[in-house]
Design a protein around this motif. Structure first.
Motif, PDB file in Angstrom:
ATOM      1  N   VAL A  38      -7.396   2.924 -10.657  1.00 26.83           N
ATOM      2  CA  VAL A  38      -5.981   3.143 -10.538  1.00 26.83           C
ATOM      3  C   VAL A  38      -5.176   2.462  -9.300  1.00 26.83           C
ATOM      4  N   ARG A  39      -5.706   2.171  -8.328  1.00 26.70           N
ATOM      5  CA  ARG A  39      -5.260   1.598  -7.254  1.00 26.70           C
ATOM      6  C   ARG A  39      -5.207   0.130  -7.760  1.00 26.70           C
ATOM      7  N   ARG A  40      -6.320  -0.654  -8.399  1.00 26.93           N
ATOM      8  CA  ARG A  40      -6.315  -1.841  -8.587  1.00 26.93           C
ATOM      9  C   ARG A  40      -4.939  -2.149  -9.739  1.00 26.93           C
ATOM     10  N   LEU A  41      -4.998  -1.273 -10.505  1.00 27.62           N
ATOM     11  CA  LEU A  41      -4.004  -1.308 -11.832  1.00 27.62           C
ATOM     12  C   LEU A  41      -2.626  -1.396 -11.028  1.00 27.62           C
ATOM     13  N   VAL A  42      -2.222  -0.329 -10.371  1.00 22.62           N
ATOM     14  CA  VAL A  42      -0.978  -0.210  -9.403  1.00 22.62           C
ATOM     15  C   VAL A  42      -0.678  -1.382  -8.554  1.00 22.62           C
ATOM     16  N   GLU A  43      -1.659  -1.659  -7.704  1.00 21.57           N
ATOM     17  CA  GLU A  43      -1.397  -2.597  -6.774  1.00 21.57           C
ATOM     18  C   GLU A  43      -1.214  -4.180  -7.364  1.00 21.57           C
ATOM     19  N   SER A  44      -1.959  -4.339  -8.346  1.00 20.64           N
ATOM     20  CA  SER A  44      -1.988  -5.900  -8.568  1.00 20.64           C
ATOM     21  C   SER A  44      -1.351  -6.046  -9.886  1.00 20.64           C
ATOM     22  N   PHE A  45      -1.075  -5.177 -10.866  1.00 23.90           N
ATOM     23  CA  PHE A  45      -0.709  -5.092 -12.290  1.00 23.90           C
ATOM     24  C   PHE A  45       0.545  -4.752 -12.546  1.00 23.90           C
ATOM     25  N   LEU A  46       1.086  -3.553 -12.309  1.00 30.97           N
ATOM     26  CA  LEU A  46       2.281  -3.066 -12.682  1.00 30.97           C
ATOM     27  C   LEU A  46       3.349  -3.400 -11.611  1.00 30.97           C
ATOM     28  N   ASP A  47       4.240  -3.820 -12.285  1.00 33.84           N
ATOM     29  CA  ASP A  47       5.507  -4.161 -11.486  1.00 33.84           C
ATOM     30  C   ASP A  47       6.492  -3.075 -11.105  1.00 33.84           C
ATOM     31  N   ILE A  48       6.068  -2.197 -10.302  1.00 32.05           N
ATOM     32  CA  ILE A  48       6.713  -0.896  -9.940  1.00 32.05           C
ATOM     33  C   ILE A  48       7.915  -1.340  -9.092  1.00 32.05           C
ATOM     34  N   ALA A  49       8.002  -2.514  -8.374  1.00 33.36           N
ATOM     35  CA  ALA A  49       8.837  -2.632  -7.342  1.00 33.36           C
ATOM     36  C   ALA A  49      10.239  -3.445  -7.936  1.00 33.36           C
ATOM     37  N   PRO A  63       0.884  -1.292  -0.165  1.00 31.45           N
ATOM     38  CA  PRO A  63      -0.043   0.041   0.049  1.00 31.45           C
ATOM     39  C   PRO A  63       1.039   1.147   0.167  1.00 31.45           C
ATOM     40  N   GLU A  64       1.980   1.091   0.733  1.00 31.90           N
ATOM     41  CA  GLU A  64       2.886   2.462   0.730  1.00 31.90           C
ATOM     42  C   GLU A  64       3.572   2.531  -0.706  1.00 31.90           C
ATOM     43  N   ASP A  65       4.064   1.423  -1.387  1.00 32.94           N
ATOM     44  CA  ASP A  65       4.381   1.973  -2.631  1.00 32.94           C
ATOM     45  C   ASP A  65       3.348   2.298  -3.772  1.00 32.94           C
ATOM     46  N   VAL A  66       2.030   1.994  -3.494  1.00 35.64           N
ATOM     47  CA  VAL A  66       1.070   2.500  -4.516  1.00 35.64           C
ATOM     48  C   VAL A  66       0.787   3.850  -4.073  1.00 35.64           C
ATOM     49  N   GLU A  67       0.681   4.354  -2.745  1.00 34.10           N
ATOM     50  CA  GLU A  67       0.371   5.514  -2.505  1.00 34.10           C
ATOM     51  C   GLU A  67       1.588   6.478  -2.872  1.00 34.10           C
ATOM     52  N   GLN A  68       2.779   6.213  -2.834  1.00 34.20           N
ATOM     53  CA  GLN A  68       3.880   6.803  -3.435  1.00 34.20           C
ATOM     54  C   GLN A  68       3.756   6.855  -4.897  1.00 34.20           C
ATOM     55  N   PHE A  69       3.603   6.114  -5.481  1.00 31.65           N
ATOM     56  CA  PHE A  69       3.375   5.947  -7.171  1.00 31.65           C
ATOM     57  C   PHE A  69       2.364   6.929  -7.481  1.00 31.65           C
ATOM     58  N   CYS A  70       1.218   6.843  -7.087  1.00 32.65           N
ATOM     59  CA  CYS A  70       0.203   7.633  -7.440  1.00 32.65           C
ATOM     60  C   CYS A  70       0.466   9.286  -7.146  1.00 32.65           C
ATOM     61  N   GLN A  71       1.220   9.450  -6.031  1.00 39.22           N
ATOM     62  CA  GLN A  71       1.678  10.854  -5.655  1.00 39.22           C
ATOM     63  C   GLN A  71       2.347  11.426  -6.550  1.00 39.22           C
ATOM     64  N   LEU A  72       3.542  10.328  -6.939  1.00 36.13           N
ATOM     65  CA  LEU A  72       4.425  10.872  -7.909  1.00 36.13           C
ATOM     66  C   LEU A  72       4.147  11.342  -9.258  1.00 36.13           C
ATOM     67  N   LEU A  73       2.853  10.373  -9.826  1.00 39.82           N
ATOM     68  CA  LEU A  73       2.327  10.710 -11.109  1.00 39.82           C
ATOM     69  C   LEU A  73       1.005  11.433 -10.962  1.00 39.82           C
ATOM     70  N   ARG A  74       0.914  11.825  -9.784  1.00 43.42           N
ATOM     71  CA  ARG A  74      -0.633  12.814  -9.489  1.00 43.42           C
ATOM     72  C   ARG A  74      -1.787  12.131 -10.195  1.00 43.42           C
ATOM     73  N   LEU A  75      -1.749  10.790  -9.738  1.00 46.95           N
ATOM     74  CA  LEU A  75      -2.950  10.041 -10.060  1.00 46.95           C
ATOM     75  C   LEU A  75      -3.944   9.774  -8.658  1.00 46.95           C
ATOM     76  N   ASP A  76      -5.207   9.893  -8.832  1.00 41.58           N
ATOM     77  CA  ASP A  76      -6.242   9.779  -8.081  1.00 41.58           C
ATOM     78  C   ASP A  76      -6.451   8.129  -8.007  1.00 41.58           C
ATOM     79  N   PRO A  77      -5.910   7.582  -7.049  1.00 44.02           N
ATOM     80  CA  PRO A  77      -5.947   6.125  -6.818  1.00 44.02           C
ATOM     81  C   PRO A  77      -7.558   5.465  -6.893  1.00 44.02           C
TER      82      PRO A  77
END
Length: 569
Positions: free
Chosen positions: A267-278, A227-241
Motif C-alpha cells: 500500500v505504501r508503494r502504491l500511495v507513495e509512487s503511483f496515486l496522485d493524491i497531491a 512520507p507525511e502525505d502517505v501516512e495521512q492518506f493511509c490513516q484516513l482510509l484506515r489502510l496498513d501501509p
C-alpha cells in the motif's frame, strides 16, 4: 467519461490496430498537443498512418467519430493536433458528429469548461444514432461503474523495508517503463539565500546507462508523494501501509495491471509512487466520491460540485485555492470512511512524469545530466503553502546523507540546433529558460561553433544570475556574445525583449545575412510574444520591410526550423 449510452472502450492510440479503423462504427479521439504542434508519443504511429498520402479519400466513409482536444491556450500551438486530426478525418470521408472540442486549461473552470457542453452534445448525437438496446437501461448518475481493478490483500507477506530511492535496479533500456536509477551527485541552491525563489542546480550520474542526448533534449522523472502525505492518506482510509496486495483487472480484455506496479505491491508503494493524491482534483473525482456518500450534508455538497450548475462553487473551493485531493478527503471524513479500496485507481490519477530541459552536454560532462530547477512554492487562502510535487521532492533529496537514486529517462526535445558550424545561434532564455541553452553552448563550443548570442534576463545580478560566471568566461574566450537584463537592479524595469529591441541591427545581420537561428525558452505568459514583437520591429527598422512582411519572415523562419520556442506556463 461515464459511458451512459454505448459500449465505448477507452484505448491508448498506441494499442489501436490502425488497419481495423475502417471497420469501426464509432470512435472518439481524445488527444493533446506536445512540442511544436506534435502528437504525443503514444499517438505517433497512428498519426503517420492516418496522414499517409496513399489513403483513399473515402477510406473512412463508414466511420462516425468525434475529436476532443486537451490543450492550454497559453501555448502558441493550442490544440493543434486535435484541429489537424479533425480536418484529416473529414478528408478521409468520416462522419464527424460535432465540431472539434478545444478544452483549455486556461478556462476559469479548467478543461471541464469546454468538455462539459461538448460531452452533452456528443451524447445527444450518439444516442440518436445508437439507441439504447432493448432490455437495457441507462446507468444512473449516482451509480458508480464497476472498478477497473479488484484488490486482493496478502496476509502472509511483509514489506522488506527497502527504500526504493536507495536500491538501483539495472533497466533493460532507459525508458518510461524501465527508467535508469540516476545517482544524485549534487543538489545546490543557485539563488541567493535572501531571494524569494529557490532554484536548484542538480546533477545526476548516469554511468552505465548508455543514455545519449543532445542539446534541446529533456530528462523525465516521476516524483513521489511526501512520507507525511502517505501516512495521512493511509490513516484516513484506515489502510496498513505495509500490507501487500495484488491487482486483478475486472475486464482483462481492455485493462491490464499498470506495469509500474510490481505484483505483489505494498500500500505504501502504491500511495507513495503511483496515486496522485497531491494534485488538485477534477470534477470526475467529486462525481465518483459522491457515489459513496451516506452522510446527507456531504452528499449534497459533493453532488453540487459534480453538477454543471455547481462549477463556480467547485472552482472557488478547489481550483482557486489549489486544494489537493488529500485535503478534500479530510473535508469529507464520513464519505472517505466509506470509500472502497477497489476504487482507488479510479479515483486518483497516476502520478505523471515531469520533463526538465537538460542543462548540460555530454561533451562537457560525460556520464552526467544536469538540470536547473525552480522550486514551486506559493500561498493561497489555504493554511499551508502550496508546493510543486516534483520540484519539492527533488529539492529535498540530500546526497550528503548517502546514495540517492532517481529513476529517470531521456526524451528527444523539440529544439534542434544547426549542424552548420557557421550558422549563428541567437538564444533568448530568461530565468530557468536558459537551461537548454547552457546545454547548447557547452555542446557547440566543444564542437568549435563559436557564433553564439545569448539574451539572459532575471531580477538581480547578485541574486539570480544563473551560471553568470560561465557566460562571462565564454565571452572572454570569444565563444559567446552576452546581453543581460536585470529587471530590478534599477528604477525602471528592463526585460529581455528590450535588449532584443536594442540589438536590432546585430540581429538583422545575423538572421538576414548569415542564416542565423533564433530560439526562445521560458515562461509562456508575456515574454515570448514580447520578444517576437521586438524581433519583428527590428526586421522593419533594419530591413525596411512592412509589418505584414515581418510577420511572414518569422513564419518562414519557423517553417525552416530557424525560429523555435519552448515555453511553459
Amino acid at each position: 467519461m461515464k459511458n451512459k449510452y454505448s459500449p465505448l472502450n477507452p484505448l491508448a492510440l498506441s494499442k489501436l490496430n490502425t488497419a481495423n479503423l475502417i471497420s469501426e462504427s464509432l470512435v472518439v479521439f481524445v488527444c493533446s498537443t506536445t512540442g511544436q504542434g506534435d502528437p504525443p508519443d503514444n499517438m505517433k504511429n497512428f498519426w503517420r498512418f492516418v496522414f499517409r498520402k496513399s489513403l483513399p479519400a473515402g477510406s473512412l466513409c463508414r466511420l462516425d467519430c468525434a475529436v476532443l482536444g486537451l490543450g492550454d491556450s497559453s501555448y502558441p500551438k493550442f490544440n493543434f493536433v486535435a484541429k489537424k486530426l479533425h480536418k484529416r478525418l473529414m478528408q478521409l470521408g468520416a462522419s464527424v458528429l460535432l465540431p472539434v472540442g478545444l478544452a483549455d486549461d486556461q478556462h476559469d473552470l479548467g478543461a471541464d469548461g469546454v468538455i462539459d457542453p461538448w460531452l452533452t452534445s456528443f451524447w445527444e448525437r450518439a444516442q440518436a444514432l445508437y439507441p439504447t438496446p432493448a432490455g437495457q437501461s441507462l446507468i444512473r448518475e449516482d451509480e458508480p461503474l464497476p472498478p477497473r481493478y479488484v484488490f486482493q490483500f496478502l496476509d502472509d507477506v511483509s514489506e522488506n523495508g527497502a527504500d526504493r530511492l536507495r536500491v538501483p535496479e539495472q533497466p533493460i533500456s532507459p525508458s518510461q517503463t524501465h527508467p535508469f536509477p540516476g545517482r544524485v551527485v549534487s543538489n545546490k541552491r543557485v539563488t541567493h539565500s535572501s531571494h524569494f525563489q529557490d532554484v536548484r542546480h542538480i546533477e545526476f550520474d548516469v554511468t552505465g546507462s548508455n543514455i545519449e542526448f543532445t542539446a534541446g533534449d529533456v530528462v523525465m522523472m516521476r516524483p513521489c508523494n511526501t512520507p507525511e502525505d502517505v501516512e495521512q492518506f493511509c490513516q484516513l482510509l484506515r489502510l496498513d501501509p505495509d500490507r501487500q496486495f495484488t491487482l486483478s483487472p475486472t475486464d482483462s480484455d481492455t485493462v491490464s495491471v499498470p506495469a509500474r506496479l510490481a505484483q505483489p505491491c505494498t500500500v505504501r508503494r502504491l500511495v507513495e509512487s503511483f496515486l496522485d493524491i497531491a494534485a488538485v482534483p477534477r470534477r470526475s473525482f467529486f462525481e465518483l466520491l459522491a457515489t459513496f456518500a451516506t452522510n446527507e450534508l456531504e452528499r449534497e455538497k459533493l453532488s453540487e460540485f459534480s453538477s454543471a450548475q455547481g462549477q463556480d462553487e467547485l472552482h472557488a473551493y478547489c481550483n482557486r485555492p489549489r486544494r489537493t485531493a488529500l485535503e478534500v478527503l479530510t473535508d469529507f471524513p464520513h464519505t472517505t470512511a466509506e470509500l472502497s479500496v477497489d476504487y482507488l485507481l479510479d479515483l486518483f490519477p497516476e502520478i505523471q512524469p515531469r520533463s526538465f530541459s537538460i542543462a548540460s552536454s555530454l561533451l562537457a560532462h560525460p556520464n552526467r545530466i544536469q538540470i536547473l530547477l525552480a522550486v514551486v512554492r506559493y500561498k493561497t487562502k489555504m493554511h499551508l503553502p502550496r508546493k510543486g510535487l516534483c520540484s519539492s521532492w527533488l529539492a529535498s533529496l540530500d546526497p550528503t546523507q548517502g546514495d540517492i537514486y532517481v529513476p529517470l529517462w531521456v526524451k528527444k526535445g523539440s529544439m534542434k540546433f544547426p549542424k552548420d558550424p557557421y550558422s549563428p545561434v541567437i538564444m533568448v532564455g530568461p530565468g530557468t529558460g536558459v537551461a537548454p541553452f547552457r546545454s547548447a553552448l557547452q555542446e557547440r563550443i566543444a564542437q568549435g561553433k563559436n557564433a553564439n548570442v545569448l539574451f539572459f534576463g532575471c531580477r538581480s545580478q547578485s541574486k539570480d544570475f544563473y551560471c553568470g560566471s560561465e557566460w562571462e568566461e565564454m565571452g572572454k574566450a570569444g565563444q559567446l556574445t552576452l546581453f543581460t537584463a536585470f529587471s530590478r537592479d534599477q528604477e525602471d524595469k528592463i526585460y529581455v525583449q528590450q535588449r532584443v529591441q536594442e540589438q536590432a541591427e546585430l540581429l538583422w545581420d545575423l538572421i538576414a545575412n548569415k542564416n542565423g537561428y533564433f530560439y526562445i525558452a521560458g515562461n509562456a505568459k508575456q515574454m515570448p510574444t514580447a520578444v517576437c514583437d521586438a524581433l519583428k520591429e527590428g526586421f522593419q527598422s533594419q530591413g525596411g520591410v512592412s509589418s505584414s512582411e515581418a510577420d511572414e519572415m518569422l513564419v518562414a523562419m519557423e517553417r525552416a526550423g530557424r525560429f523555435q520556442s519552448e515555453t511553459w506556463s
